[in-house]
Structures are given as structure tokens and as C-alpha cells.
Design a protein around this motif. Structure first.
Motif, PDB file in Angstrom:
ATOM      1  N   VAL A 169     -19.404 108.157  73.098  1.00 25.64           N
ATOM      2  CA  VAL A 169     -20.090 108.275  74.386  1.00 25.64           C
ATOM      3  C   VAL A 169     -19.049 108.448  75.494  1.00 25.64           C
ATOM      4  CG1 VAL A 169     -21.711 107.248  76.009  1.00 25.64           C
ATOM      5  CG2 VAL A 169     -22.017 106.856  73.554  1.00 25.64           C
ATOM      6  N   VAL A 170     -19.175 109.563  76.216  1.00 23.32           N
ATOM      7  CA  VAL A 170     -18.255 109.860  77.328  1.00 23.32           C
ATOM      8  C   VAL A 170     -18.799 109.175  78.581  1.00 23.32           C
ATOM      9  CG1 VAL A 170     -17.111 111.669  78.647  1.00 23.32           C
ATOM     10  CG2 VAL A 170     -17.710 112.079  76.245  1.00 23.32           C
ATOM     11  N   THR A 171     -18.024 108.220  79.084  1.00 18.21           N
ATOM     12  CA  THR A 171     -18.503 107.368  80.183  1.00 18.21           C
ATOM     13  C   THR A 171     -17.878 107.729  81.533  1.00 18.21           C
ATOM     14  OG1 THR A 171     -16.822 105.745  79.508  1.00 18.21           O
ATOM     15  CG2 THR A 171     -19.054 105.417  78.690  1.00 18.21           C
ATOM     16  N   LYS A 172     -17.184 108.847  81.600  1.00 16.36           N
ATOM     17  CA  LYS A 172     -16.491 109.233  82.838  1.00 16.36           C
ATOM     18  C   LYS A 172     -17.435 109.245  84.041  1.00 16.36           C
ATOM     19  CE  LYS A 172     -17.138 114.185  82.153  1.00 16.36           C
ATOM     20  NZ  LYS A 172     -16.644 115.324  81.360  1.00 16.36           N
ATOM     21  N   PHE A 173     -16.886 108.827  85.165  1.00 16.56           N
ATOM     22  CA  PHE A 173     -17.562 108.752  86.472  1.00 16.56           C
ATOM     23  C   PHE A 173     -18.571 107.602  86.553  1.00 16.56           C
ATOM     24  CE2 PHE A 173     -17.318 113.701  87.212  1.00 16.56           C
ATOM     25  CZ  PHE A 173     -15.995 113.685  86.830  1.00 16.56           C
TER      26      PHE A 173
ATOM     27  N   ILE B 157      -8.601 118.292  64.961  1.00 14.96           N
ATOM     28  CA  ILE B 157      -8.661 119.348  65.965  1.00 14.96           C
ATOM     29  C   ILE B 157      -9.796 119.046  66.939  1.00 14.96           C
ATOM     30  CG2 ILE B 157     -10.309 120.853  64.722  1.00 14.96           C
ATOM     31  CD1 ILE B 157      -8.187 123.085  65.240  1.00 14.96           C
ATOM     32  N   MET B 158      -9.631 119.512  68.173  1.00 15.61           N
ATOM     33  CA  MET B 158     -10.660 119.303  69.193  1.00 15.61           C
ATOM     34  C   MET B 158     -10.872 120.603  69.949  1.00 15.61           C
ATOM     35  SD  MET B 158     -11.119 118.894  72.735  1.00 15.61           S
ATOM     36  CE  MET B 158     -11.159 117.653  74.014  1.00 15.61           C
ATOM     37  N   ALA B 159     -12.116 120.860  70.359  1.00 15.22           N
ATOM     38  CA  ALA B 159     -12.386 122.054  71.156  1.00 15.22           C
ATOM     39  C   ALA B 159     -13.608 121.848  72.039  1.00 15.22           C
ATOM     40  CB  ALA B 159     -12.600 123.274  70.253  1.00 15.22           C
ATOM     41  N   VAL B 160     -13.606 122.596  73.125  1.00 12.48           N
ATOM     42  CA  VAL B 160     -14.751 122.673  74.033  1.00 12.48           C
ATOM     43  C   VAL B 160     -15.292 124.093  73.913  1.00 12.48           C
ATOM     44  CG1 VAL B 160     -15.483 122.547  76.457  1.00 12.48           C
ATOM     45  CG2 VAL B 160     -13.691 120.997  75.604  1.00 12.48           C
ATOM     46  N   ALA B 161     -16.603 124.235  73.751  1.00  9.69           N
ATOM     47  CA  ALA B 161     -17.183 125.574  73.618  1.00  9.69           C
ATOM     48  C   ALA B 161     -16.964 126.374  74.902  1.00  9.69           C
ATOM     49  CB  ALA B 161     -18.679 125.473  73.312  1.00  9.69           C
TER      50      ALA B 161
ATOM     51  N   GLY C 135     -18.607 119.414  70.244  1.00  8.55           N
ATOM     52  CA  GLY C 135     -20.015 119.156  70.525  1.00  8.55           C
ATOM     53  C   GLY C 135     -20.177 118.191  71.682  1.00  8.55           C
ATOM     54  N   MET C 136     -20.917 118.631  72.694  1.00 10.44           N
ATOM     55  CA  MET C 136     -21.227 117.831  73.871  1.00 10.44           C
ATOM     56  C   MET C 136     -22.750 117.838  74.022  1.00 10.44           C
ATOM     57  SD  MET C 136     -17.955 119.382  76.056  1.00 10.44           S
ATOM     58  CE  MET C 136     -18.817 119.387  77.583  1.00 10.44           C
ATOM     59  N   THR C 137     -23.232 117.359  75.164  1.00 11.66           N
ATOM     60  CA  THR C 137     -24.679 117.278  75.368  1.00 11.66           C
ATOM     61  C   THR C 137     -25.400 118.584  75.030  1.00 11.66           C
ATOM     62  OG1 THR C 137     -24.620 115.499  76.990  1.00 11.66           O
ATOM     63  CG2 THR C 137     -26.440 117.072  77.199  1.00 11.66           C
ATOM     64  N   ALA C 138     -24.850 119.702  75.494  1.00 13.25           N
ATOM     65  CA  ALA C 138     -25.580 120.968  75.393  1.00 13.25           C
ATOM     66  C   ALA C 138     -25.479 121.628  74.020  1.00 13.25           C
ATOM     67  CB  ALA C 138     -25.064 121.938  76.459  1.00 13.25           C
TER      68      ALA C 138
ATOM     69  N   LEU D   9     -18.452 113.735  67.838  1.00  3.19           N
ATOM     70  CA  LEU D   9     -19.180 114.352  68.944  1.00  3.19           C
ATOM     71  C   LEU D   9     -18.809 113.619  70.218  1.00  3.19           C
ATOM     72  CD1 LEU D   9     -22.680 114.212  67.197  1.00  3.19           C
ATOM     73  CD2 LEU D   9     -20.943 116.010  66.964  1.00  3.19           C
ATOM     74  N   ARG D  10     -18.638 114.359  71.311  1.00  4.46           N
ATOM     75  CA  ARG D  10     -18.321 113.732  72.602  1.00  4.46           C
ATOM     76  C   ARG D  10     -19.516 113.939  73.529  1.00  4.46           C
ATOM     77  NH1 ARG D  10     -14.584 117.634  71.679  1.00  4.46           N
ATOM     78  NH2 ARG D  10     -15.386 118.611  73.570  1.00  4.46           N
ATOM     79  N   ILE D  11     -20.401 112.962  73.575  1.00  4.70           N
ATOM     80  CA  ILE D  11     -21.652 113.149  74.307  1.00  4.70           C
ATOM     81  C   ILE D  11     -21.677 112.266  75.551  1.00  4.70           C
ATOM     82  CG2 ILE D  11     -24.161 113.099  74.156  1.00  4.70           C
ATOM     83  CD1 ILE D  11     -23.910 113.626  71.184  1.00  4.70           C
ATOM     84  N   GLY D  12     -21.899 112.905  76.693  1.00  2.37           N
ATOM     85  CA  GLY D  12     -21.948 112.192  77.963  1.00  2.37           C
ATOM     86  C   GLY D  12     -23.352 112.120  78.509  1.00  2.37           C
ATOM     87  N   SER D  13     -23.687 113.079  79.369  1.00  5.76           N
ATOM     88  CA  SER D  13     -24.879 112.957  80.212  1.00  5.76           C
ATOM     89  C   SER D  13     -26.198 112.754  79.474  1.00  5.76           C
ATOM     90  CB  SER D  13     -24.965 114.154  81.156  1.00  5.76           C
ATOM     91  OG  SER D  13     -24.714 115.351  80.468  1.00  5.76           O
TER      92      SER D  13
HETATM   93  C1  LIG Z   1     -17.412 115.238  80.106  1.00  2.00           C
HETATM   94  C2  LIG Z   1     -16.924 115.670  78.782  1.00  2.00           C
HETATM   95  C3  LIG Z   1     -17.768 115.646  77.662  1.00  2.00           C
HETATM   96  C4  LIG Z   1     -19.228 115.227  77.724  1.00  2.00           C
HETATM   97  O1  LIG Z   1     -19.970 116.180  78.429  1.00  2.00           O
HETATM   98  P1  LIG Z   1     -21.583 116.128  78.492  1.00  2.00           P
HETATM   99  O2  LIG Z   1     -21.970 117.542  78.723  1.00  2.00           O
HETATM  100  O3  LIG Z   1     -21.930 115.227  79.617  1.00  2.00           O
HETATM  101  O4  LIG Z   1     -22.071 115.620  77.190  1.00  2.00           O
HETATM  102  C5  LIG Z   1     -17.233 116.026  76.441  1.00  2.00           C
HETATM  103  N1  LIG Z   1     -15.956 116.423  76.314  1.00  2.00           N
HETATM  104  C6  LIG Z   1     -15.104 116.455  77.365  1.00  2.00           C
HETATM  105  C7  LIG Z   1     -13.711 116.922  77.164  1.00  2.00           C
HETATM  106  C8  LIG Z   1     -15.571 116.089  78.630  1.00  2.00           C
HETATM  107  O5  LIG Z   1     -14.728 116.140  79.678  1.00  2.00           O
END
Ligand SMILES: *Cc1c(COP(=O)(O)O)cnc(C)c1O
Length: 239
Positions: free
Chosen positions: A41-45, A172-176, A209-212, A225-229
Motif C-alpha cells: 500500500v502506497v501511503t504517500k501524502f 525489477i520494477m516498472a511504471v506503465a 501495477g498500480m491502481t489503474a 503490486l504498488r497500490i495507492g489511491s
Molecule cells: C504513487 C505511486 C504508486 C501508487 O499509485 P496509485 O495510482 O495511487 O495506485 C505506485 N508506484 C509509484 C512509484 C508511485 O509513486
């Protein structure tokens, strides 16, 4: 997403349960065991109080993307037993001059993307026997400003981490990318993971993998999985 029994906004517990149900469903659809997938769970902000609530609900993996915010939360929550056993993941762009503090406050750094950062993190060890888990962030776009190592440079960086005695390469890590469907992008991440494992065979974490897009990431083998919002609700504006 489920609604609360009182008819208002879903509670934190309900949002967490709804996401976990979707994770399990996506895992089954991909013939994978949900237990092999770590939901971070990404708790930033969000305030430390939200981290405390998540921990009380059983969340064991939290992530932050800024060193100062990570460190502030660690200080604020230091004496709280509900946080015992929680692992902290650093997922943001890391500055080399913050390496010591990042090492002090994170259990895993997902965003290692350049040689100087590897050197700085390795040198910042608090003790010779302390080992930090690291992942190599790969850039899936042609825009160098988005962070991540270019795929062509992956092996060289992996060899550097493998040779650093206080770092353990986990994966490994990636953002789409924003301008591309996530599934084919995550398919490339899976290929890059195969390449990485030719150098370090047990570096089998795939942080994607994030929220979307977490369901697409699961379909392409994501293990973290890195899931925030979707869980925390919308992030408050930064002060
Ligand atoms: C904020 C963040 C996320 C989570 O994003 P959401 O769209 O809120 O799930 C995942 N990965 C990274 C690197 C982020 O900065």
C-alpha cells in the motif's frame, strides 16, 4: 467496489478488502496463486495515522516515494507496536545524497536506476552485515526524465548490484507508460525479468501495477503490486 453497510463512502477496510478480492480474482484468471503476490500500500501524502490504521487492518507492506516523508513517518510511528513487522518500500526517484537516510528507513528500494545510486547505497550501509533489498527500475519509455534504467543497460547495472556486498538484487520494477496500453508494456517487463534472472537467478520479484493497471500487471507475472489511491482514497494536496 463495495459500499459500506451504512450507505456512505466505503471504509478503508472495505476498500482494502475490495482490492484484495480483485487481486485474488486476477491471480486466478492468470492461473497464479494469490499468496505469491504481495500487495504493497502506497501511503504517500497521507498522514502517519493512515499508516497506523492500515497496519491495524493487517497490512504488512507500505511504500513511500519521498525520503523526507518516509523518514518523518518512521519517526512518528517508531514506538507504535502496531507497526512491528511492517516492511517499508521506497519507490520514488532516489537522490544519491539521501542514500544514507533511505537505507536507514527502507527495507527495500524499488527505484535503483543508475550506477552512482548503487555506489551510494552500498557505501551507506549502517553495518557490514546489513543487506538492503533492491530492485532495478526500468524505463519503458524513450523519455529519460521518467526515471529508470534503459533496457539496453539493464545487465550492466545488474552486474554492479550483484557485486555490491551490502545489496541484494531482488528483481525489477516498472511504471506503465502513460501513452500506451499497460498490458504489452508489462509483457516487456516480464521479458526484462527473464534477462535479469540470467544474471541473478533468484532476483524474481516483478514490482509492477498500480491502481489503474494492477490486473494487467498480475496477468504478466507481477509479484509486487504498488497500490495507492484505490485503497487510501484520493491523496490530499501536498502542503
Ligand atoms: C504513487 C505511486 C504508486 C501508487 O499509485 P496509485 O495510482 O495511487 O495506485 C505506485 N508506484 C509509484 C512509484 C508511485 O509513486
Amino acid at each position: 467496489m463495495s459500499t459500506s453497510s451504512t450507505g456512505g463512502e466505503p471504509s478503508l477496510a472495505e476498500r482494502l478488502a475490495a482490492i484484495d478480492a480483485r487481486v485474488a480474482e486476477a491471480a486466478r484468471a492468470a492461473d497464479r496463486d494469490p499468496a505469491q503476490i504481495t500487495r504493497i500500500v502506497v501511503t504517500k501524502f497521507h498522514p502517519a495515522s493512515l499508516v497506523r490504521e492500515l497496519a491495524a487492518l493487517g497490512v504488512r507492506d507500505m511504500a513511500e516515494n519521498r525520503q523526507q516523508e518516509l523518514s518523518a513517518k518512521r519517526v512518528e510511528l517508531a514506538s507504535d507496536p502496531v507497526l512491528d513487522g511492517v516492511r517499508w518500500h521506497f519507490v520514488g526517484q532516489a537522490q544519491t545524497n539521501k542514500a544514507r537516510q533511505i537505507r536507514a528507513d527502507a527495507d527495500a528500494v524499488h527505484s535503483v536506476d543508475r550506477a552512482r545510486l548503487v555506489t551510494a547505497l552500498d557505501a551507506a550501509t549502517p553495518g557490514a552485515h546489513q543487506v538492503l533489498d533492491v530492485l532495478l527500475q526500468v524505463n519503458l519509455t524513450d523519455d529519460a526524465g521518467r526515471g529508470g534504467v534503459a533496457p539496453a543497460a539493464l545487465e550492466t547495472l545488474a552486474e554492479q548490484v550483484a557485486a555490491a556486498s551490502t545489496l541484494r538484487l531482488r528483481g525489477i520494477m516498472a511504471v506503465a507508460p502513460l501513452d500506451e496500453a499497460p498490458r504489452p508494456a508489462f509483457a516487456r517487463v516480464r521479458e526484462l525479468s527473464t534477462r535479469l534472472r540470467r544474471i541473478v537467478p533468484d532476483a524474481d520479484w516483478i514490482s509492477a501495477g498500480m491502481t489503474a493497471d494492477f490486473e494487467d500487471a498480475i496477468a504478466e507475472g507481477a509479484t509486487h503490486l504498488r497500490i495507492g489511491s484505490a485503497i487510501t482514497g484520493n491523496r490530499p494536496a501536498r502542503g
